[in-house]
Write an enzyme that holds these catalytic residues in place. Structure first.
Site, PDB file in Angstrom:
ATOM      1  N   LYS A   1       0.821  -1.207   0.000  1.00 48.62           N
ATOM      2  CA  LYS A   1       0.000   0.000   0.000  1.00 48.62           C
ATOM      3  C   LYS A   1       0.856   1.259   0.000  1.00 48.62           C
ATOM      4  CE  LYS A   1      -3.663   2.518  -0.082  1.00 48.62           C
ATOM      5  NZ  LYS A   1      -4.727   2.564   0.930  1.00 48.62           N
TER       6      LYS A   1
ATOM      7  N   LYS B   1      -0.742  11.726   4.833  1.00 44.86           N
ATOM      8  CA  LYS B   1      -0.399  10.755   5.873  1.00 44.86           C
ATOM      9  C   LYS B   1       0.237   9.509   5.276  1.00 44.86           C
ATOM     10  CE  LYS B   1      -3.249   7.752   7.033  1.00 44.86           C
ATOM     11  NZ  LYS B   1      -3.529   6.330   6.689  1.00 44.86           N
TER      12      LYS B   1
END
Length: 310
Positions: A185, A253
């Site tokens: 990811k 983030k």
């Protein structure tokens, strides 16, 4: 293991699933599980969405993460960041002290790799398995049950979770051991962030040089530059419609986590660092809740490009 899934043919009538984190993506994911026949025990920091979902059949509200753990042995977490994940698992009224031996915890958010592995190791000491299964596809993918799922965990755990993944996504790839889903990811978010930046720069250049950027996008979609980013986010940039499917704050983030992971392995990601700085500038400018394709706006405000990453 790489599989294509078909949510239309899957039922979960024998499953009782805990679900914590009912935000932009968690809520539609929860509803897709409910539609597939699962019984759900749900918890969320905001109680409004919990109340709304608990009006549906087979969805019951829990007052805490601990209560979720006491009522089911499969728990999905779809939380905003690693700190929230740690609090839900190990904080006051968290999962840890109430988890039943043999339970399975599935983190489907985007979390830090090193902490993911630490969480899994700690849960293993009480006989609980852990899968990190972050997803790609955004809110639309969650709604349409077409998420791409990249999973890390044991073969046994992945096989146990597969009927759930089949309902939530259009494809599942078992990458390897716990943590490798989050590694994948991180790579995904680097590619997405940099590609959004590339499309934003290209369309800004075309616009400033006097071309119709809707036609530029149309032409590029027929060639080697074609991509899902150009197709979907390129159109959002043209229309300047930035309702969030994936927020700027979330992209920032995720890039920060990728940079932190790179630092652990003495790797430098200069393009990623620059890309993150542009997202940070938009956050500083009050645009953090817009869709990450709103990076296009940074190129309309040249002063943002002058700032260094903090």
């Amino acid at each position: 293991m790489s599989t294509n899934t078909s949510s239309n043919t899957n039922t979960l009538s024998d499953y009782k699933i805990g679900f914590i984190g009912l935000g932009l993506m968690g809520k539609p994911m929860c509803l897709n599980l409910q539609k597939a026949g699962a019984e759900l025990i749900v918890h969320n920091r905001s109680q409004q969405v919990v109340h709304e979902l608990s009006q549906q059949s087979n969805i019951t509200a829990a007052k805490s993460a601990a209560e979720v753990a006491s009522q089911t042995n499969i728990i999905i977490l779809m939380l905003s960041d690693t700190n929230a994940l740690e609090t839900v698992i190990f904080g006051d009224n968290g999962l840890f002290d109430s988890l039943q031996k043999g339970s399975l915890v599935i983190d489907m958010g985007t979390s830090a790799v090193t902490k993911t592995r630490a969480f899994a190791n700690k849960l293993k000491t009480i006989g609980v398995d852990y899968i990190d299964a972050p997803v790609s596809g955004g809110e639309l993918g969650a709604i349409n049950a077409s998420l791409v799922i990249m999973a890390g965990g044991s073969d046994v755990s992945i096989e146990k979770a597969k009927p759930i993944f089949d309902v939530l996504g259009s494809s599942l790839v078992h990458i390897g051991d716990v943590g490798t889903g989050q590694v994948t990811k991180a790579a995904n978010q680097v590619i997405v962030g940099l590609n959004i930046g590339a499309v934003a720069e290209a369309l800004t250049l075309a616009k400033q040089a006097g071309a119709d950027i809707s036609k530029v996008r149309e032409a590029l979609m027929g060639g080697f530059a074609a991509s899902r980013i150009l197709e979907l986010h390129g159109q959002r940039m043209i229309d300047e419609t930035f309702e969030p499917g994936g927020k700027i704050t979330t992209q920032h983030k995720d890039l920060t986590q990728a940079l932190e992971l790179a630092a652990e392995y003495d790797q430098s990601l200069p393009a990623t660092k620059l890309n993150r700085s542009l997202y940070q500038n938009l956050i500083n400018d009050g645009k953090g809740d817009l869709d990450h394709s709103a990076l296009f706006l940074a190129y309309k405000q040249s002063r943002l490009l002058q700032n260094d990453d903090k």
